[in-house]
Write a protein that holds these residues in place. Structure first.
Motif, PDB file in Angstrom:
ATOM      1  N   SER A   1      35.246 103.907 -56.277  1.00  0.00           N
ATOM      2  CA  SER A   1      35.265 103.503 -57.692  1.00  0.00           C
ATOM      3  C   SER A   1      34.196 102.468 -57.996  1.00  0.00           C
ATOM      4  N   ASP A   2      33.921 101.596 -57.036  1.00  0.00           N
ATOM      5  CA  ASP A   2      32.932 100.538 -57.263  1.00  0.00           C
ATOM      6  C   ASP A   2      31.578 101.100 -57.677  1.00  0.00           C
ATOM      7  N   ILE A   3      31.218 102.256 -57.168  1.00  0.00           N
ATOM      8  CA  ILE A   3      29.939 102.867 -57.529  1.00  0.00           C
ATOM      9  C   ILE A   3      29.936 103.220 -59.013  1.00  0.00           C
ATOM     10  N   ILE A   4      31.036 103.820 -59.474  1.00  0.00           N
ATOM     11  CA  ILE A   4      31.158 104.162 -60.895  1.00  0.00           C
ATOM     12  C   ILE A   4      31.175 102.893 -61.745  1.00  0.00           C
ATOM     13  N   TYR A   5      31.939 101.895 -61.305  1.00  0.00           N
ATOM     14  CA  TYR A   5      32.028 100.637 -62.057  1.00  0.00           C
ATOM     15  C   TYR A   5      30.658  99.970 -62.169  1.00  0.00           C
TER      16      TYR A   5
ATOM     17  N   GLU B   1      25.051 112.248 -64.838  1.00  0.00           N
ATOM     18  CA  GLU B   1      24.527 113.591 -64.538  1.00  0.00           C
ATOM     19  C   GLU B   1      23.387 113.515 -63.534  1.00  0.00           C
ATOM     20  N   THR B   2      22.491 112.574 -63.747  1.00  0.00           N
ATOM     21  CA  THR B   2      21.349 112.412 -62.851  1.00  0.00           C
ATOM     22  C   THR B   2      21.787 111.949 -61.475  1.00  0.00           C
TER      23      THR B   2
ATOM     24  N   ILE C   1      38.041 111.708 -63.880  1.00  0.00           N
ATOM     25  CA  ILE C   1      38.631 113.047 -63.961  1.00  0.00           C
ATOM     26  C   ILE C   1      37.542 114.086 -64.178  1.00  0.00           C
ATOM     27  N   ASN C   2      36.609 113.801 -65.091  1.00  0.00           N
ATOM     28  CA  ASN C   2      35.519 114.741 -65.347  1.00  0.00           C
ATOM     29  C   ASN C   2      34.624 114.920 -64.133  1.00  0.00           C
ATOM     30  N   LEU C   3      34.307 113.845 -63.446  1.00  0.00           N
ATOM     31  CA  LEU C   3      33.486 113.972 -62.241  1.00  0.00           C
ATOM     32  C   LEU C   3      34.195 114.804 -61.183  1.00  0.00           C
TER      33      LEU C   3
ATOM     34  N   GLY D   1      33.376 118.188 -58.438  1.00  0.00           N
ATOM     35  CA  GLY D   1      33.371 117.952 -57.001  1.00  0.00           C
ATOM     36  C   GLY D   1      33.055 116.534 -56.588  1.00  0.00           C
ATOM     37  N   ILE D   2      32.963 115.614 -57.539  1.00  0.00           N
ATOM     38  CA  ILE D   2      32.709 114.197 -57.212  1.00  0.00           C
ATOM     39  C   ILE D   2      34.064 113.497 -57.239  1.00  0.00           C
ATOM     40  N   LEU D   3      34.633 113.313 -56.067  1.00  0.00           N
ATOM     41  CA  LEU D   3      35.959 112.740 -55.954  1.00  0.00           C
ATOM     42  C   LEU D   3      35.869 111.247 -55.743  1.00  0.00           C
TER      43      LEU D   3
END
Length: 91
Positions: free
Chosen positions: A13-17, A56-57, A79-81, A85-87
């Motif tokens: 999650s930290d990467i997304i955050y 996306e990139t 959820i969209n990721l 396949g990006i869990l």
């Protein structure tokens, strides 16, 4: 998308955050699964599109319009990721 050919990838999650905090120009400490345009002042439609483009990139996915319009908070982005396949895992 053909789910049989989908390659899964696990990230924290930290990467997304970090990505969201950078786009929204706020400290990463303000970002969590409940973060949204309701509580992040800079999260407007412009920054939302920049965020979608960056995701996306970064993860080599292509969102459809429904993916973009369904996002109400960070948890929805995860959820969209996952559909591509990006869990997201914190283990």
């Amino acid at each position: 998308m053909d789910t049989a050919s989908k390659v899964e990838s696990r990230i924290k999650s930290d990467i997304i955050y970090d990505i969201i905090a950078g786009i929204m120009e706020v400290p990463v400490s303000r970002i969590n699964d409940e973060s949204s345009p309701e509580n992040i002042e800079t999260w407007d439609s412009f920054h939302g599109l920049i965020l979608a483009d960056e995701l996306e990139t970064r993860f080599s996915v292509k969102f459809v319009l429904e993916d973009l319009t369904s996002v109400k908070k960070v948890a929805d982005i995860k959820i969209n990721l996952a559909k591509y396949g990006i869990l997201i895992s914190d283990e």
